[in-house]
Design a protein around this motif. Structure first.
Motif, PDB file in Angstrom:
ATOM      1  N   GLY A   3       0.810  -1.217   0.000  1.00  0.00           N
ATOM      2  CA  GLY A   3       0.000   0.000   0.000  1.00  0.00           C
ATOM      3  C   GLY A   3       0.841   1.262   0.000  1.00  0.00           C
ATOM      4  O   GLY A   3       1.945   1.287   0.534  1.00  0.00           O
ATOM      5  N   ARG A  51      -2.683   0.106   9.139  1.00  0.00           N
ATOM      6  CA  ARG A  51      -3.630  -0.489   8.191  1.00  0.00           C
ATOM      7  C   ARG A  51      -4.795  -1.179   8.874  1.00  0.00           C
ATOM      8  O   ARG A  51      -5.879  -1.255   8.304  1.00  0.00           O
ATOM      9  N   GLU A  52      -4.556  -1.706  10.053  1.00  0.00           N
ATOM     10  CA  GLU A  52      -5.615  -2.513  10.654  1.00  0.00           C
ATOM     11  C   GLU A  52      -6.781  -1.659  11.138  1.00  0.00           C
ATOM     12  O   GLU A  52      -7.837  -2.191  11.448  1.00  0.00           O
ATOM     13  N   ALA A  91      -7.625   1.148   9.288  1.00  0.00           N
ATOM     14  CA  ALA A  91      -7.983   1.992   8.143  1.00  0.00           C
ATOM     15  C   ALA A  91      -9.462   1.823   7.814  1.00  0.00           C
ATOM     16  O   ALA A  91     -10.056   0.766   8.021  1.00  0.00           O
ATOM     17  N   THR A  92     -10.049   2.884   7.318  1.00  0.00           N
ATOM     18  CA  THR A  92     -11.431   2.825   6.850  1.00  0.00           C
ATOM     19  C   THR A  92     -11.489   3.528   5.505  1.00  0.00           C
ATOM     20  O   THR A  92     -10.494   4.140   5.073  1.00  0.00           O
ATOM     21  N   LEU A  93     -12.639   3.463   4.895  1.00  0.00           N
ATOM     22  CA  LEU A  93     -12.795   4.132   3.613  1.00  0.00           C
ATOM     23  C   LEU A  93     -12.556   5.637   3.765  1.00  0.00           C
ATOM     24  O   LEU A  93     -11.917   6.278   2.925  1.00  0.00           O
TER      25      LEU A  93
END
Lengths: 576, 368
Positions: free
Chosen positions: A222, A401-402, A404-406
């Protein structure tokens, strides 16, 4: 009644155990809390780093601030750095996004805090294009006129804001020769050559240019912010104060550029080897840290053998913020450095001769710090039990990352932490006890600590990216006389005697060793006064011994507790 | 199952003690927007499989297998908390699977949950008491929580069973170095004798010499210190890397392997990256350059040429391409490439230097 006889005694391990027995190992302030009162006391400032979508590293590396008494009224005012305009960005219309802010403390006689922002027209703090992207602050009275000045670091020219003493400032950075053009983050103000004038050690980070931006990726593929390895590091600078309003750049002559440049984020001055003068330490991001030992006119880099270049297993870490204090109360100065997620914060214990050992894991810092990226840090006794605690400002530099949301695909927010110090210099994570005010998940960077309400316990200002700065007031409600504070000033009685060593004794037992300093943490400056919690001790008076940078010792006996004292060099009794 | 297993309590045994269920970690389904398409699709497929199996036979071994499969994908794509939570589901269904407990322990350690990691490795060791990677990782957890006595127990077991493991000797040295630096010197020295390339040991050895007052030896050792730890074979983790499916992810893994001097692993990752995305110019460039470094310039050249078509203005790429031509004796082509690099970056000193060297070689050849 205290006698004078003990003042010259050596304090041994036995004394240390006496110390423990008189203090006890219970935390005395079970009601200890840090509460965010920013809004209530009139502080509304957000370090704002706008984004146009590209992940520019400078946007997540500021900012800091300072607590300092700019108007000499005996209480601490606030200076908060603003980011301003990153070269190539559109200039924000909202002028508050382009200027550093000074809040004057109107502390009432009854201890009620209230801050008033100083109008921009008086401060000259506005940032336009080319004025540098603000990072942090360092403080000291550079011109010995009795008014605290402010050095503001930036990506681009730094500023030296000379305090005119009438509530206004002028930027003399270029005239004084200390502006530079690099990306500076932290700076240290100290008298490096014992000539009575405060010098400047500036930590520079990376050579960053917008036009050379390239995307970086996480291990899973990413897009993410780049790490320091993607850029060339810049060398640090040492400026020697000439005493006439100008500084001489001595970085090469004093050996500071004889080593390959390293990306410095944190700087601090302290006497590492116990010889009485000021040594310098730089915390580097992903490279070995450096300890510069002062040999009087030149400095020698000694971190490797000293054991504080890398962690205990030999690995350089992403060092960010730092503080130095006598954690284990053996009379010398230990070091604490904050690091990246996955690397524990590192506690280097000093053996008194300038040899350090990594004691992070046995001190309880492993489990508590591995899952956060620490920046600003304050190593002081917040809860008044006599042991140094840790307040850490956390905030990632790589997307978590764990979570993360839109809507938030690159989250960096992490909760800040409070680690309670206990007997022997260990720490327990006590963040949960402090509640939401401390544990708010933010992208925090600098912490500037000081006793804002002069009530004998330590408060702190936390600077966050994209969220309001927090003014964390300590609501320990200590026993009214279970503390003592001292402000050390130089012989002319004008400026803080930065670097002077302070020892506090109760009933012949040394209970505290510290120093007056404003540097450390991350891009921030602290209260130079020395504040000592007395824990369970219930003495009405204490004695204080002060050693200045020339080795001159003085003592002040029977200082009453529960208040601050200003100790002017030359007015105490000679001590040995 | 909805958007996450957290929405579906039936994944857990409904007859289990409610308190135990309450304290259980809810399996996580993190947002995948940051991943490249291949791993995202792989994870979505694995999630769908878990849902299907759960609907068809809840609580079955198949469901455990599917959960562990999903966990493994999370693990290799840098989502260790989610990985641990799904290994947790799998090990509850099938508690006798040593490998899942082990990978759960590794995931928890990566997520900085040391207590859960310790517990997972303890369970793994109860199932396979003599497994070297588990002993080493369990010892490491002891060190990380600051309990060197606890760490010593596992490193001693590792040393007793595998005396030729440099990692075991090194770990035991770390565990005893505080209380017995003399003994630590012995363990570190043995570790170095077993794996001279693990130059990180020199630092620990140097600090142990410092602790016993031998500053001269300390200085000598510290001057040799690097950042290479003793490696140990870790087949379960190694096998998981095969699940990695993003081109960029392989590129990053290759860079990490390279920084650890593991060139073969770097090569494997780069080959995978190019296979997944033949237009990934960075992967093509790095693969070509690495083959050149491995003295296989003829194999590397086509990758560099393809990369140069995709990124014609990249001076570093042109440098590697020119160097590959030169290594193959194709000096005219090499010269042309360096000149291209200088057209794009006239002040590039390395391009200038190499161009001059090739031009000199050509001029020498024509003189002869």
């Amino acid at each position: 009644m205290l006698s004078i006889a003990w003042l010259g005694c050596n304090v041994s391990k036995r004394d240390q155990s006496d110390r423990m027995s008189v203090h006890g190992d219970e935390h005395v302030s079970s009601s200890f809390r840090l509460v965010d009162v920013a809004e209530a006391v009139g502080v509304s400032a957000t370090y704002t780093s706008t984004s146009d979508g590209d992940l520019y590293l400078p946007r997540i590396m500021g900012g800091g601030g300072a607590v300092l008494d700019v108007d000499n009224d005996g209480d601490l005012d606030l200076f908060l750095v603003q980011a301003g305009v990153l070269s190539g960005d559109a200039v924000a219309e909202d002028s508050t996004l382009r200027q550093d802010r000074l809040y004057v403390n109107n502390l009432s006689a009854s201890g009620v805090l209230e801050f008033t922002v100083v109008p921009a027209a008086r401060t000259q703090f506005a940032r336009g294009v080319g004025d540098g992207y603000g990072m942090g602050a360092a403080t000291g009275d550079f011109d010995n006129d009795g008014w605290m000045d402010i050095y503001v670091t930036a990506l681009g020219p730094n500023r030296l804001l000379r305090n005119r003493g009438d509530g206004s400032f002028e930027d003399v950075g270029q005239i004084a020769g200390v502006a530079g053009s690099e990306w500076s983050v932290s700076a240290t103000v100290a008298d490096l050559n014992n000539d009575g004038w405060l010098d400047l050690f500036v930590g520079n980070y990376l050579l960053w240019k917008r036009e050379s931006y390239r995307p970086c990726y996480q291990a899973a593929g990413g897009l993410d912010y780049c790490g320091p390895d993607s850029f060339r590091a810049e060398s640090n600078e040492v400026y020697l104060n000439s005493g006439d309003g100008t500084f001489e750049r001595v970085s090469e002559d004093w050996g500071f550029q004889s080593h390959e440049a390293a990306p410095t984020l944190g700087t601090i001055a302290f006497d590492a080897d116990g010889d009485g003068d000021v040594d310098l330490y730089e915390a580097n991001d992903g490279r070995a840290n450096r300890l510069w030992i002062n040999h009087g006119g030149w400095f020698e880099e000694s971190a490797q053998l000293a054991g504080c270049a890398v962690n205990g297993e030999g690995f350089p870490e992403a060092s960010m913020g730092l503080d130095a204090a006598d954690i284990d109360q053996d009379g010398d100065v230990d070091l604490l450095i904050t690091h990246l997620t996955g690397e524990s914060h590192t506690l280097y214990r000093n053996d008194g001769r300038g040899l350090f050992s990594d004691r992070s894991l046995p001190s309880g810092l492993g489990a508590s710090s591995l899952n956060a990226t620490g920046f600003g840090v304050v190593l002081s006794d917040f809860d008044g039990d006599g042991w140094h605690d840790l307040l850490v400002a956390n905030g990632a530099v790589r997307a978590i990352r764990e979570v993360a949301t839109l809507l938030n695909p690159l989250p960096l927010e992490q909760p800040n932490q409070f680690l309670s110090g206990h007997v022997g210099g260990g720490f327990d994570d006590a963040s949960a006890k402090l509640g939401a005010d401390v544990r708010t998940s933010t992208v925090s960077r600098g912490i500037a600590a000081g006793d804002l309400d002069n009530d004998g316990d330590l408060d702190a200002v936390v600077i966050n990216i994209g969220a309001a700065a927090q003014v964390l007031v300590n609501q320990s409600q200590p026993t009214s006389d279970a503390w003592v504070g001292v402000r050390l000033v130089t012989g002319e009685g004008k400026r803080d005697a930065l670097g002077a060593r302070v020892e506090v004794f109760v009933d012949g037992v040394r209970i505290y060793v510290g120093r007056s300093y404003t540097d450390g943490s991350y891009a921030s400056a602290r209260d130079p006064r020395v504040l000592v919690g007395l824990g369970l001790l219930r003495s009405q008076t204490v004695s204080v011994r002060v050693t200045d940078l020339n080795g001159t010792m003085e003592q002040w006996s029977e200082l009453s507790t529960g208040r601050y004292h200003t100790l002017v060099s030359g007015t105490g009794q000679p001590a040995s | 199952m909805g958007t996450g297993c957290g929405d579906s309590p039936s994944l857990f045994d409904e007859t289990a003690d409610p308190a135990a269920v309450q304290s259980a970690l809810v399996p996580l389904e993190p947002h995948l927007g940051h991943l490249e398409t291949p791993p995202r699709l792989a994870i979505e497929e694995a999630r769908a499989l878990v849902r299907r199996v759960h609907s068809a036979s809840p609580g079955s071994v198949e469901e455990a297998e599917a959960s562990a499969g999903l966990a493994s994908l999370y693990f290799v794509h840098g989502l260790p908390q989610a990985a641990a939570s799904w290994y947790e589901v799998a090990t509850r269904r099938v508690p006798e699977r040593y490998d899942w407990h082990y990978l759960k322990g590794v995931s928890y350690a990566d997520a900085a949950d040391l207590e859960s990691s310790r517990s997972s490795f303890d369970t793994a060791l109860s199932l396979q008491p003599g497994d070297l990677p588990t002993l080493l990782r369990r010892g490491r957890v002891g060190l990380d929580v600051g309990d060197t006595d606890d760490a010593s127990v596992y490193y001693q077991r590792a040393v007793a069973a595998f005396p030729h493991s440099a990692a075991a000797q090194y770990g035991l040295g770390l565990a005893v170095s505080e209380r017995d630096p003399e003994q630590a010197i012995e363990f570190f020295s043995r570790a170095l004798a077993l794996d001279a390339s693990a130059d990180a040991i020199h630092h620990s050895l140097g600090m142990a010499f410092r602790a016993v007052g031998d500053l001269e030896q300390a200085r000598d050792q510290l001057s040799l210190a690097g950042t290479q730890r003793p490696n140990f074979d870790d087949p379960l983790v190694r096998d998981l890397s095969e699940l990695m499916s993003g081109s960029r992810a392989h590129l990053v893994q290759a860079a990490m392997a390279r920084s650890n001097q593991d060139l073969n692993s770097a090569l494997r990752h780069l080959e995978r990256a190019v296979a997944i995305d033949p237009e990934n110019s960075r992967a093509l460039h790095n693969l070509g350059a690495l083959l050149g470094e491995l003295q296989r310039p003829a194999e590397g050249l086509p990758y560099l040429q393809r990369a140069a078509v995709l990124r014609p203005a990249d001076a570093d790429l042109q440098l590697d391409l020119g160097t590959a031509f030169a290594a193959l004796g194709r000096l005219q082509e090499s010269l042309a490439v360096f000149e291209t690099a200088l057209r794009h970056h006239p002040n590039h000193s390395e391009a200038q230097r190499r161009r001059a060297a090739v031009a000199a070689a050509l001029s020498g050849a024509s003189t002869e």
